[in-house]
Design an enzyme around this catalytic site. Structure first.
Site, short mmCIF file in Angstrom:
data_model
loop_
_atom_site.label_atom_id
_atom_site.label_comp_id
_atom_site.label_asym_id
_atom_site.label_seq_id
_atom_site.Cartn_x
_atom_site.Cartn_y
_atom_site.Cartn_z
N GLY A 33 0.77 -1.23 0.00
CA GLY A 33 0.00 0.00 0.00
C GLY A 33 0.81 1.29 0.00
N THR A 34 2.03 1.26 -0.56
CA THR A 34 2.80 2.51 -0.58
C THR A 34 2.16 3.53 -1.54
OG1 THR A 34 4.34 1.77 -2.31
CG2 THR A 34 4.98 1.36 -0.02
N ASN A 35 1.53 3.03 -2.60
CA ASN A 35 0.82 3.96 -3.50
C ASN A 35 -0.42 4.53 -2.82
OD1 ASN A 35 2.02 4.28 -6.32
ND2 ASN A 35 2.25 2.08 -5.93
N MET A 112 -3.98 -6.70 -7.34
CA MET A 112 -3.43 -7.81 -8.12
C MET A 112 -4.48 -8.81 -8.59
SD MET A 112 -0.36 -6.83 -8.12
CE MET A 112 0.93 -6.03 -7.20
N ILE A 114 -7.81 -9.87 -11.02
CA ILE A 114 -8.44 -9.47 -12.29
C ILE A 114 -9.94 -9.29 -12.12
CG2 ILE A 114 -8.87 -10.23 -14.70
CD1 ILE A 114 -6.04 -10.80 -14.84
N LEU A 115 -10.46 -8.20 -12.68
CA LEU A 115 -11.90 -7.95 -12.68
C LEU A 115 -12.39 -8.13 -14.12
CD1 LEU A 115 -11.93 -4.73 -10.47
CD2 LEU A 115 -12.52 -7.06 -9.77
N ASN A 129 -5.28 2.87 -13.12
CA ASN A 129 -4.34 1.86 -12.62
C ASN A 129 -2.92 2.42 -12.71
OD1 ASN A 129 -3.40 -0.85 -11.86
ND2 ASN A 129 -2.70 -1.04 -13.98
N HIS A 131 0.95 1.14 -13.21
CA HIS A 131 1.72 -0.04 -13.63
C HIS A 131 3.22 0.28 -13.55
CE1 HIS A 131 2.50 -3.83 -15.60
NE2 HIS A 131 3.38 -3.19 -16.35
C1 GAR Z 1 3.42 -1.18 -7.34
O1 GAR Z 1 4.71 -1.19 -7.89
C2 GAR Z 1 2.38 -1.17 -8.45
O2 GAR Z 1 2.77 -0.40 -9.55
C3 GAR Z 1 2.32 -2.62 -8.82
O3 GAR Z 1 2.43 -3.30 -7.59
C4 GAR Z 1 3.13 -2.50 -6.63
C5 GAR Z 1 2.25 -2.32 -5.42
O4 GAR Z 1 2.93 -1.67 -4.40
N1 GAR Z 1 1.13 -2.92 -9.52
C6 GAR Z 1 1.06 -3.84 -10.48
O5 GAR Z 1 2.00 -4.51 -10.81
C7 GAR Z 1 -0.29 -3.98 -11.12
N2 GAR Z 1 -0.16 -4.59 -12.41
P1 GAR Z 1 2.15 -0.95 -3.21
O6 GAR Z 1 1.16 -1.96 -2.64
O7 GAR Z 1 3.24 -0.63 -2.23
O8 GAR Z 1 1.46 0.28 -3.74
#
Ligand code: GAR
Length: 229
Positions: A33-35, A112, A114-115, A129, A131
């Site tokens: 969940g850093t994003n 992560m 799929i919907l 999203n 990526h």
């Molecule tokens: C992030 O790097 C995000 O871009 C990626 O997973 C990580 C989640 O980190 N997402 C994907 O690969 C989706 N296809 P987070 O939980 O720390 O935000």
């Protein structure tokens, strides 16, 4: 000049004293969940415009993202894929949650699971999203999380980055909102590269895209996103 003012007045339908309508943002997560944290921090700074994170939905009950949401006082829900028989049933439950939460915008921040296409069709150009690569490189089925960075290192690319895009029926194929390049350094591991891509690209691009959306500045025509001033 007068014509311009008259034209603007004709377009204006709201009350001058009325604040812009708040936009309910639902954030979908699966991991650290850093994003999500970058979005919460942006909201605290007042950098999400009229957007408010009103609910965080996790596909995993043990996701640390849920702790981040709770620390910020944001309501959470957990919807586990394995509690449903099919992608369709899981997607239907997700859609129901979006309706119940009066979602204006859905953000997949490290989500992560799929919907199905029904979800994209119910919220056209309203699901964003992030990526961790420069689409169309290292994207599509199987490219998620650390796997993306493993593939970039295996290919020996010298530049990678991140992409924020609208979600459509094609996995990682929706209209691109923004991208930022990040250098691959000698000796990088998937973990060090992932961290650099997050720090230098994802944590900036995602809140910025959400702000632009909430300010009504993103338009999509023929799959191309333009940003108005
Ligand atoms: C992030 O790097 C995000 O871009 C990626 O997973 C990580 C989640 O980190 N997402 C994907 O690969 C989706 N296809 P987070 O939980 O720390 O935000």
């Amino acid at each position: 000049m007068e014509d311009q003012i008259r034209a603007q007045a004709a377009e204006w339908t709201g009350d001058v004293n009325e604040p812009p309508k708040t936009k309910n943002i639902i954030v979908l997560v699966s991991g650290g969940g850093t994003n999500l944290q970058a979005l919460i921090d942006a909201q605290m700074r007042g950098d999400l415009g009229c957007g408010r994170i009103t609910c965080v939905i996790s596909s995993r009950p043990d996701a640390y993202a849920l702790v981040r949401a709770k620390n910020a006082g944001i309501p959470t829900r957990v919807l586990r894929r394995k509690d449903f028989d099919s992608t369709e049933a899981y997607s239907a439950a997700m859609l129901e949650a979006f309706y119940e939460e009066y979602a204006d915008l859905i953000v997949q921040a490290g989500f992560m699971t799929i919907l199905d296409a029904k979800v994209c069709r119910a919220y056209p150009n309203k699901i964003i999203n992030v990526h961790p690569a420069l689409i169309p490189s290292f994207c599509g089925k199987g490219f998620y999380g650390l796997h993306v960075h493993e593939a970039a290192l295996a290919k020996g690319v010298k530049i990678t980055g991140a992409t924020v895009h609208f979600v459509n029926e094609v996995c990682d194929g929706g209209p691109i909102i923004s991208q930022k390049a990040v250098a691959v350094e000698p000796g990088d591991t998937p973990e060090t590269l992932q961290r650099r891509v997050m720090e230098q690209a994802e944590w900036h691009l995602l809140p910025e895209a959400v702000r632009l959306f909430c300010e009504g500045r993103l338009t999509v025509k023929d799959n191309i996103v333009s940003v108005s001033e």
